[in-house]
Design a protein around this motif. Structure first.
Motif, short mmCIF file in Angstrom:
data_model
loop_
_atom_site.label_atom_id
_atom_site.label_comp_id
_atom_site.label_asym_id
_atom_site.label_seq_id
_atom_site.Cartn_x
_atom_site.Cartn_y
_atom_site.Cartn_z
N GLY A 1 14.69 61.93 50.21
CA GLY A 1 13.71 63.18 50.65
C GLY A 1 14.15 64.44 50.13
O GLY A 1 14.82 64.61 49.04
N GLY A 2 13.57 65.35 50.97
CA GLY A 2 14.07 66.71 50.51
C GLY A 2 13.34 67.30 49.64
O GLY A 2 12.26 66.86 48.96
N LEU A 3 13.84 68.18 48.63
CA LEU A 3 12.98 69.07 47.39
C LEU A 3 14.14 68.48 46.29
O LEU A 3 15.09 68.60 46.23
N PRO A 4 13.43 68.74 45.28
CA PRO A 4 14.11 68.46 43.82
C PRO A 4 15.23 69.51 43.93
O PRO A 4 14.91 70.86 43.98
N LEU A 5 16.52 68.88 43.43
CA LEU A 5 17.43 69.60 43.25
C LEU A 5 17.22 70.90 42.13
O LEU A 5 16.92 70.34 41.18
N GLY A 6 17.56 72.14 42.44
CA GLY A 6 17.40 73.19 41.37
C GLY A 6 16.18 74.10 41.43
O GLY A 6 15.93 74.64 40.71
N MET B 1 21.92 70.96 49.15
CA MET B 1 21.41 70.23 47.80
C MET B 1 19.87 69.52 48.05
O MET B 1 19.23 69.59 47.29
N LYS B 2 19.98 68.75 49.35
CA LYS B 2 18.77 67.98 49.81
C LYS B 2 17.63 69.12 49.92
O LYS B 2 16.56 68.79 49.52
N ARG B 3 17.89 70.42 50.30
CA ARG B 3 16.83 71.39 50.44
C ARG B 3 16.43 71.99 48.92
O ARG B 3 15.81 72.83 48.84
N GLY B 4 17.03 71.38 47.82
CA GLY B 4 16.77 71.89 46.63
C GLY B 4 17.66 73.14 45.87
O GLY B 4 17.20 73.51 44.69
N CYS B 5 18.87 73.36 46.68
CA CYS B 5 19.64 74.29 46.16
C CYS B 5 20.76 73.85 45.18
O CYS B 5 21.44 72.93 45.67
#
Length: 384
Positions: A168-173, A196-200
């Motif tokens: 789940g989460g958002l794409p990394l980066g 990282m899961k939140r895309g950071c």
């Protein structure tokens, strides 16, 4: 099963504006391609993955942030003849694998995308008849033992029966860069994973407390980053190490000893802020959990963050040790964090747990913290 693709699904990406959604989809595709060799297509809210090595794709897709679930699938043309033939073969293979027999209650769930001459219910009923021609299993739409999914699109139809949960989460980066204060303990690697899961994108900063720490701390730090990098394809974690022992010695020599942990954490934040400004990061991240250790009481959290203008994020702030440990076991960092590194001998016997801001400011002046922080920051180094 003779699968020929994997259908990957995303979640909250779908509620973004069309422009942002498209950008996030492109980043997700890029990260999938960086994780294993494959061809990837995007089409109307679905990601179709064609791996060179199918087993590798099924295993590693579970490490790609932004993927909510995925299904190994078989594709066919969207005609009744092709669907009947493919679904019959699919049911026969399920029988061979003992996933479907005469006592197995099954259901067909059909989803249509585009214009068709039949409804989803009509196609589901038709497909149910096809399966029953192969094996006379009972249909149970309320509580089935097995659900076969038929996803009908204008040119292609996809058949599958498994839905594997993704991270789940958002794409990394997609959400900028953060500096993570990463020790060799249990908490901070979990904090890094959640960001990282939140895309950071993550830059891991490790403070080596030698001579107050054991010889294995940097080795364990590297092992932890190696493990976290399994989830960071497309945006590998950058590593920075700083020799922090001299700063700690100055704090112990020139400030009240009970303030050592407070001054230690304060210095780490200030060094992380300098690194963030240098590398273009937007925030600092740590593994703080309220009340877990001396530096993490509410009053100490306030005191240690004094003088830092950049946001400091603590994704574990409301979790207890059992919850954090469960995540660390799930992502594979727990066993590494449990390797004995000797701990930190700079911790005073009676550390400050309720630091008053004015006393902390005075302690910072006593040790000339600005100079000590700058001196330590100048010795920061990269690790491959």
């Amino acid at each position: 099963m003779n699968y020929d693709l994997i259908i990957a699904r995303y979640g909250e990406i779908g509620i973004k504006s069309p422009k942002i959604r498209s950008r996030f989809e492109r980043k997700l595709v890029k990260n999938i391609k960086a994780t294993f060799k494959c061809d990837v297509e995007r089409n109307q809210g679905r990601i179709y993955v064609h791996p060179e090595n199918f087993s590798e794709g099924v295993e590693k897709l579970n490490r790609v942030f932004g993927v909510v679930s995925y299904s190994p699938a078989i594709s066919t043309q969207t005609t009744f003849e092709d669907i009947d033939e493919t679904l019959s073969s699919y049911a026969e293979e399920l029988i061979a694998e003992k996933a479907l027999d005469e006592n197995t209650k099954f259901a067909i769930k059909c989803r249509r995308v585009g214009k068709h001459d039949f409804t989803s219910q009509e196609m589901a009923a038709h497909c149910g008849g096809v399966v029953r021609n192969v094996v006379p299993a009972p249909v149970d739409l309320t509580n089935p033992d097995l659900t076969i999914y038929v996803e009908v699109r204008e040119n292609k139809t996809y058949i599958f029966h498994e839905k594997v949960k993704g991270p789940g989460g958002l794409p990394l980066g997609t959400q900028g860069k953060v500096i993570v204060l990463l020790s060799s303990g249990i908490d901070s690697p979990v904090a890094a994973y959640l960001m990282m899961k939140r895309g950071c994108e993550v830059v891991a900063l490790h403070c080596n407390n030698d001579p107050f720490s054991g010889p294995k701390v940097t080795e364990n730090f590297n092992l932890l980053v190696d493990q976290l990098n399994k989830y960071a394809s497309g945006n590998p974690i950058k590593r920075r190490v700083i020799d922090y022992g001299e700063y700690l010695q100055t704090a112990k020599d020139k400030a009240p000893e009970k303030m050592t942990c407070v001054l230690c954490k304060s210095g780490m934040y200030r060094i992380a802020e300098k690194l963030a400004l240098k590398l273009g990061a937007d925030a600092i991240v740590d593994g703080s959990s309220v009340g877990q250790v001396a530096s993490q009481t509410l009053s100490n959290i306030l005191a240690t963050r004094y003088g830092v203008d950049m946001p400091i994020l603590s994704p574990l702030i409301g979790l207890d040790k059992e919850e954090i440990t469960a995540i660390s076991k799930n992502i594979g960092t727990f066993d590494i964090s449990k390797i004995d590194d000797g701990g930190c001998s700079a911790v005073p016997r009676y550390p400050e747990t309720h630091a008053e801001l004015e006393r902390v400011k005075q302690a910072c002046e006593d040790m000339n913290q600005d100079e000590a922080v700058q001196k330590a920051f100048e010795k920061i180094r990269k690790l491959d």
